[in-house]
Scaffold this motif. Sequence first.
Motif, PDB file in Angstrom:
ATOM      1  N   PRO A  57      -4.139   9.998 -17.044  1.00  0.00           N
ATOM      2  CA  PRO A  57      -3.038  10.785 -16.474  1.00  0.00           C
ATOM      3  C   PRO A  57      -2.063   9.977 -15.631  1.00  0.00           C
ATOM      4  N   ALA A  58      -2.473   8.813 -15.131  1.00  0.00           N
ATOM      5  CA  ALA A  58      -1.586   8.009 -14.280  1.00  0.00           C
ATOM      6  C   ALA A  58      -0.660   7.109 -15.084  1.00  0.00           C
ATOM      7  N   ILE A  59      -0.759   7.107 -16.394  1.00  0.00           N
ATOM      8  CA  ILE A  59       0.117   6.269 -17.214  1.00  0.00           C
ATOM      9  C   ILE A  59       1.540   6.821 -17.154  1.00  0.00           C
ATOM     10  N   HIS A  60       2.506   5.925 -17.022  1.00  0.00           N
ATOM     11  CA  HIS A  60       3.920   6.323 -16.942  1.00  0.00           C
ATOM     12  C   HIS A  60       4.474   6.475 -18.361  1.00  0.00           C
ATOM     13  N   TRP A  61       4.258   7.649 -18.947  1.00  0.00           N
ATOM     14  CA  TRP A  61       4.662   7.830 -20.347  1.00  0.00           C
ATOM     15  C   TRP A  61       6.168   7.852 -20.516  1.00  0.00           C
ATOM     16  N   ASN A  62       6.901   8.144 -19.431  1.00  0.00           N
ATOM     17  CA  ASN A  62       8.355   8.184 -19.549  1.00  0.00           C
ATOM     18  C   ASN A  62       8.948   6.814 -19.851  1.00  0.00           C
ATOM     19  N   ALA A  63       8.168   5.751 -19.654  1.00  0.00           N
ATOM     20  CA  ALA A  63       8.677   4.420 -19.990  1.00  0.00           C
ATOM     21  C   ALA A  63       8.934   4.278 -21.484  1.00  0.00           C
ATOM     22  N   ALA A  64       8.245   5.065 -22.296  1.00  0.00           N
ATOM     23  CA  ALA A  64       8.437   4.984 -23.742  1.00  0.00           C
ATOM     24  C   ALA A  64       9.817   5.469 -24.170  1.00  0.00           C
ATOM     25  N   PHE A  65      10.530   6.171 -23.286  1.00  0.00           N
ATOM     26  CA  PHE A  65      11.817   6.743 -23.664  1.00  0.00           C
ATOM     27  C   PHE A  65      12.978   6.137 -22.888  1.00  0.00           C
ATOM     28  N   VAL A  66      12.749   4.994 -22.247  1.00  0.00           N
ATOM     29  CA  VAL A  66      13.838   4.283 -21.587  1.00  0.00           C
ATOM     30  C   VAL A  66      14.688   3.610 -22.671  1.00  0.00           C
ATOM     31  N   GLY A  67      15.888   4.100 -22.860  1.00  0.00           N
ATOM     32  CA  GLY A  67      16.751   3.589 -23.909  1.00  0.00           C
ATOM     33  C   GLY A  67      16.659   4.360 -25.207  1.00  0.00           C
ATOM     34  N   PHE A  68      15.892   5.449 -25.194  1.00  0.00           N
ATOM     35  CA  PHE A  68      15.737   6.252 -26.402  1.00  0.00           C
ATOM     36  C   PHE A  68      15.933   7.714 -26.016  1.00  0.00           C
ATOM     37  N   GLY A  71       0.790  -1.223   0.000  1.00  0.00           N
ATOM     38  CA  GLY A  71       0.000   0.000   0.000  1.00  0.00           C
ATOM     39  C   GLY A  71       0.816   1.263   0.000  1.00  0.00           C
ATOM     40  N   PHE A  72       2.124   1.165   0.214  1.00  0.00           N
ATOM     41  CA  PHE A  72       2.980   2.349   0.222  1.00  0.00           C
ATOM     42  C   PHE A  72       3.384   2.792  -1.172  1.00  0.00           C
ATOM     43  N   PHE A  73       2.950   2.099  -2.207  1.00  0.00           N
ATOM     44  CA  PHE A  73       3.403   2.409  -3.565  1.00  0.00           C
ATOM     45  C   PHE A  73       2.245   2.838  -4.464  1.00  0.00           C
ATOM     46  N   HIS A  74       1.167   3.341  -3.887  1.00  0.00           N
ATOM     47  CA  HIS A  74      -0.020   3.646  -4.677  1.00  0.00           C
ATOM     48  C   HIS A  74       0.062   5.032  -5.288  1.00  0.00           C
ATOM     49  N   GLN A  75      -0.530   5.161  -6.461  1.00  0.00           N
ATOM     50  CA  GLN A  75      -0.742   6.447  -7.113  1.00  0.00           C
ATOM     51  C   GLN A  75      -2.085   6.998  -6.664  1.00  0.00           C
ATOM     52  N   CYS A  76      -2.268   8.307  -6.746  1.00  0.00           N
ATOM     53  CA  CYS A  76      -3.502   8.936  -6.309  1.00  0.00           C
ATOM     54  C   CYS A  76      -4.362   9.299  -7.517  1.00  0.00           C
ATOM     55  N   ARG A  77      -5.661   9.326  -7.266  1.00  0.00           N
ATOM     56  CA  ARG A  77      -6.616   9.824  -8.249  1.00  0.00           C
ATOM     57  C   ARG A  77      -7.110  11.189  -7.804  1.00  0.00           C
ATOM     58  N   GLU A  78      -7.500  12.006  -8.784  1.00  0.00           N
ATOM     59  CA  GLU A  78      -7.958  13.347  -8.435  1.00  0.00           C
ATOM     60  C   GLU A  78      -9.296  13.335  -7.718  1.00  0.00           C
ATOM     61  N   GLU A  79     -10.026  12.173  -7.808  1.00  0.00           N
ATOM     62  CA  GLU A  79     -11.286  12.087  -7.082  1.00  0.00           C
ATOM     63  C   GLU A  79     -11.086  11.975  -5.578  1.00  0.00           C
ATOM     64  N   ILE A  80      -9.841  11.725  -5.135  1.00  0.00           N
ATOM     65  CA  ILE A  80      -9.550  11.621  -3.695  1.00  0.00           C
ATOM     66  C   ILE A  80      -8.590  12.758  -3.358  1.00  0.00           C
ATOM     67  N   PRO A  81      -9.115  13.937  -3.067  1.00  0.00           N
ATOM     68  CA  PRO A  81      -8.232  15.102  -2.891  1.00  0.00           C
ATOM     69  C   PRO A  81      -7.295  14.983  -1.704  1.00  0.00           C
ATOM     70  N   GLN A  82      -7.696  14.231  -0.664  1.00  0.00           N
ATOM     71  CA  GLN A  82      -6.834  14.135   0.512  1.00  0.00           C
ATOM     72  C   GLN A  82      -5.691  13.152   0.322  1.00  0.00           C
ATOM     73  N   CYS A  83      -5.686  12.433  -0.805  1.00  0.00           N
ATOM     74  CA  CYS A  83      -4.641  11.436  -1.055  1.00  0.00           C
ATOM     75  C   CYS A  83      -3.344  12.119  -1.459  1.00  0.00           C
TER      76      CYS A  83
END
Length: 1602
Positions: free
Chosen positions: A920-931, A646-658
């Motif tokens: 928005p939670a997609i890790h787009w930087n993965a597309a440039f690992v090695g590029f 549970g310490f590795f979770h991403q937040c959603r904007e629907e949960i403002p206190q997260c």
Amino acid sequence: MQRWPVVLFLAWVCFLFFAGIGLFMSGFLLTRIELASSSSCSDPLVPPPWEGQSLPPGSCWAPQRFSKAVLVIIDALRFEFARFDPGKASPLPYENKLGVLHQLATSQPRHARLYRFRADPPTATMQRIKGLTTGSLPTFIDVGSNFASYAIQEDNLLAQLVQNGRRVVFMGDDTWEGLFPKKFFRSYFFPSFNVKDLHTVDDGILQHLYPTVDSGEWDMLIAHFLGVDHCGHKHGPDHPEMAKKLTQMNEMLRSLVDHLGNDTLLLVAGDHGMTETGDHGGDSEKEVNAALFVYSRTPLFGSGPPEEPETIPQVNLVPTVALLLGVPIPYSNIGEVMAELFSGDGDAVSAALQQLSVYHINAKQVDRFLHSYSLVAQDLPAEQLQHLRELFSSTVEEHTQLLAQVQGTTLVPPELESRLGSLISRFQLYLREARAVCTQSWARFHPLRMVGGCILVAASCLLCYMASELPTSSDSFCRCCLLYPLLWGLVGAALLGLAHIFTQEGLDLLLVSSWAAAASQMGFFWHWWGRHPKRARLVGSQPPLASSGLRQRLRAWLGLAFPMGILFFRCGAMFSDSFVVAEARVAPFLLASLVMLLVGKLHWDGRLTVPESPKQQLLGFSSYRKEIWYLLCLVAVLLVCIRLSGFFHQCREEIPQCRPSLFLSPLASLRNTRAKNLFYLLCVALLAGLVYAVRSWLRHYGNLNSSNPLVLFVRWGFPLVVLCIACYWAVASSTDDSLGKLQELVQVAVVAFPWAVYGLASVGLLLLLCNPMTVFAKDTRESAGSIVTPYLGVPSSEVDFLHVIPQIYKRMQESQKSRLERGSCRATVAAYGLGSVYSAALVIALTLLGFLLMLLHSERLSFAFLLLFVEAFVLLHIHTCARGLAGDAEPFSVPWYAVISWLLAASQFFYSTGHQPIFPAIHWNAAFVGFHLDHSTNLLPAVLVGANTFASHILFAVGCPLLLLWPFVCEMPSSQRKKPKKESQEELQEVEEHMMEMRLRESPEKFSTALLQLGLKYLFVLGTQLLACVCAAMILRRHLMVWKVFAPKFLFESLGFVVSSICLLLGISLVMRVDCAVSTWFSQLRLSLEELWEKVLQEVTVEELQAPLHRLGVLQAAWWLAAGRLGSIAGLFQLLSTGEDTGRGHCSKGQNELLPLLKAWQVPAEEASLRLVQSAEDLKEILCTAAAFLQGLQELEAGNFPTALSLLQEAAGGFCSKEVLAQIYTCLGCCAQRMVDFQCLPALSHAAAVYHELGETDTELQALALLYEALEKKPPAAASSSPYFLMRTELLVHTPTLTSLLRHCHPSEVKYLLAQRCLQDGRVTDAVEHYLDFLALLQEGLQQQVPLDGSSALPRIPEVFLEAASALEQAGRHRDAITVCEEVIRRTTDLIPRMLRVEERLEQPDCPSPGAGLAGGLLSQKKESLCCLAWRTAGYLHQGWAWAKLGESKEAITQFSRCLSDLLRVQLRGPATEPTENLPPEVEVLQKIRLLSLIGRGTQFLELGRHKEALLDFQHGLQVSPGDPAAASYLVQALWKLDRKQEAAAQWQKLSQSSPGEQKGKGRPLPLYLVLCLEQAVFPHSEMLASTIQDYLRTAVQDTSS
């Protein structure tokens, strides 16, 4: 092992799901392609000018009418909210509140106007904002160049304003911040997510609105109010709060009008409407009907407003505002200008010419967009595009000609006005048809496709569940469940294609695929229904649950209900946006709940405790098994992993206190150098620890001992991969300003190290695919006859072969001796790692994939991946431990809880690796690992981003086969079997210690079936979750959160299903590739001796060595024949006959050529000094006979009866003993469906069975008597005339089929059959003698006289005693019968509980019969108690009738009463009038015994003159069995004797009216021991009683008439 059918079937099922997903998406997701082009002032879209027209400075395409514009968006402003009806005396809360709009429109009709502003679905705020700014039809998926944010990249009104130097000021909904980043000159954003907040956004706008308007530092001002929309969501439109909010908006507009200048255009618009409940998002009338109000201090319109407000599409606002403000229309606009706003102050002709000019510009812009769009997409119909192009060309050409005529003043005003009106209508027609074409393709739900896709997915789930419960061990499964459905699908696709051809419509591949999928599903269900009878369909392949007690049934159902309940709860949560938003916490909770429920179920089943001794009961803490503590430790570790994840979770904007986890950010974001270094060292240590753990596991199971390339890669390649990842993390986490001159080198390293990891991982996977065997084979066969020669290498001369031939014989001798002494189980090759070869390949593959996926994530997420591997390892061990504690007898089946928990863990770590089902939670930087630079194609970045997003899905799907393999890897051989002797146990452990996964190869059909069922269960759980998302998206498509919650969840679930199913196929394919490699490895071991023979026979040319080699070869053939290796024998004789290698192909087809090769083999000349065992000629004949016999048996087992008949006839003419000849003829008789009478005891048994089926009782009894006599005699000694050979046919031919056909009946079985047949045929005296003989056999010892191997035809022993008592009674030996029954009663007294409650029917299809075997299996406790009760009460019943025959009525009544008293122990719960045929067999027998006892006791009461008591018994008998003729007849007699003649006559009339055969044959056949009692209970005086009652009735009639 069937490999391809399993993979093909799973691939076909995946295709069915894919087709359903695609069909649903095509109806639900509104898609189009965004174009990157944008408009500019230099575009040649301006029409030719006419006299009086001029383009003032600062204008673009058309003259600028206004320098400023104010766009007020009142969210959810439905048209009814803006319309004012003065005639309404009592308006609703939302009516007549915006009076300022009505006041302006009526007082200044040429300055203000109200429109119906029609929105295009989906009516969500974000999509409507896109429509209001781009002039296009926004959809859920707008495919563009940038997927990383919601920002609008398409050309839009704000971009044009900014591009042309205009200042745009915004205030209100913060959604605009994400859509138009860096586009505003000044902005005031306010949070918009909290729909319960009605005032924050509106009050914030009002605070800045008037000062901003008065400042004049703006050209376009946008104010987006949210109070009305939030009030609708919170209270609905019909609420006083709505009246307050609309009144506030009215006052705001009134004040705003006062602050406007003469050059300012005011636009008040609603982005969408709302339903009566305040929701929006769909396409209902109230949702799409918004309001638009246009106002200016200067005149706008040339005429007054119409009676009813005009309806205009929302997309029309963009081209209108753009041209009014003097900026280009956005490139992708498909809206139509509001021409009345361009009329000006001139006459009608000038106004029409001005309107034609803007229409011309608008039409050219739309035509340009359609042409550009059609070049990159194919979703617009070509025929309609061509029609639009022709309409546009003709209209523009006519407009040009008209302008030329206007310049020449050749037209008079009436004619000019007519042509101008016609041209305006044609421009309007073109623009509206163009928008309709786009609307039809982009912005419309397709309910039929949505429903069809949902049905396809649901049917696929049902198919998975049904197929996972079917046996798949025959070719008929592949034919009925795979081939036929595929043919159905192809036929369906072909029919649809032909229909498209005949109708000349375009072929939709998605529709064709869906049609083919539906047809193939129908084919599967059709063949499944026809292949399985009704009972098999109901109960499947599982044993009927109702055959056990209630507790056992509850346990079995709960074993399935708990995991399925968890699964369905999760699926139900998909319909709640709150649960979807909080699923990151729901999935771990469900996983923990499922594991805890599993432990609780094991405890409730009593699997965690051991039988307690008195000492253990006293201590109170030692009653649990030792394994429970190991299981509890595993559960504790699992709960810790779940908690830590549970310490590795991403937040959603629907949960403002997260707050998002700190571990998601890369190390480069840390400013504290010490913390960065510490985290880096921990991450590298985790990588090294993972490699160490994997290598330790492989080393523990012996998979790191060989020197093949894959093992070498695991030894050295894994550390190298870790080194490359560590180096990449080091350079990627460094800050740019700290590198200095090393910046360029670091940029190279950032690309090089990931590519090194990609390359190493690819090499490892290729090695795994090419040679997945991690087995080290050590040959231990030297001690058993190794070949010792004085030369090195391969023999090359005749002298060398003189040393080889004796060694071959010695090797054969030692191997045969070892085989005879220890059996074929003794290993001659020690294989290290063979017991875990399948799991080792999967572990290596998962480790490589884990390295790749960790590379694509941020550094600190390696902690999450460590938890993932640990949790998966713990789940596998929990599954294994639970299987061991539960004592599961079916190791080839993976239970549902294991599959569901595995998938719950995959869902859990989807969130625990920093992902959420939102874009928005997609890790787009993965597309440039090695590029370092951008990609040239979208495929590779899509793969990288997909691998990053669905990392947990990939790992758990590839590792799914471990659920089947792990219990075999962790098996404990010593606990599976227990030997009484220590030596035997050690020997068994020596044999079983290294089996492990090799047990799977002992049953290849079960192995392939288990893999298929596991894959289907995995797909079923995935498909069920997908089906829930599909249904939620379809049902809630009008929900407020459909495009923000449900649609993204559906998309992510669909993509996750695709990724998981593909990876599941890859994982199962890898297991099958390993199995193929193992088969090849085994075949290479077996071919070693064959290769040696091949080499020897090729090289030997000396004539003197030919005869010894041939004689030695025929001995080798005899050894191979005994082992069933017919192909090897054929290959050997092929070499012996030709002397040269004709290729190995003959070994595969040589089995069919074996007999011709044996016959063609030339026997070498005999030499007395070299004679081995027996003559070669005799051995050849024996080999021919044995080969023909063995092949005939194989063909007989395969069902090829003509071939089997031919081969067996060939064997019958061969060289064999009389015993073997009798066996051959027995097989011939079975093959030809007839029996030949000869001296073979199994033949007599078969003959007796045939005579019984033919109904020839005398002949049957003779055959049984002869068989018993033959079995009683000792087998005679071998005749001296028969030659004795060491090698004989009977020693070489032994198969399970032959053993089954030639099974010798036990003498006790034959004796019982004789007794039973005699009793059934009425031969009472013979039956008594046979039964007494049989009982005497039992007295000599049960185990010596009754076969206990499970194949016996004997019934239960008490039933034999009762049948003997019945025979004794019929023979008049009543006291002997009483004695026999007393023995039954005495033996069963202690076996019956005091009370038996039968709450549900026991599903037992057949009642107990004499054919049931003594060792047919252990019955449940309740069923056994019922059987014992039936035997005991039947004993009392027989004793009662026996005493009655002896004239002892009181003793008979006592026995009948004891019988009825015992029957009271059974309490039946259920319908009181349960049909007899629906009763369980045991209960039906007890009911019949109750009836016979009541009749018997009633008859004895009649004998004693106790008529009232007799009457009660007969009445109770009719209650037990309504309509029974015997009980009814005795009841009539009792009533008659009680002088209740009228009642007796009525009962007799009722009895006589019932059909005579009504009761006959009703229900199941009774046990043989009750048949006599049934006959004794028949009423003997029916005719006399009938005559008496008829006389009474006639007398009664005469008295009445007189």
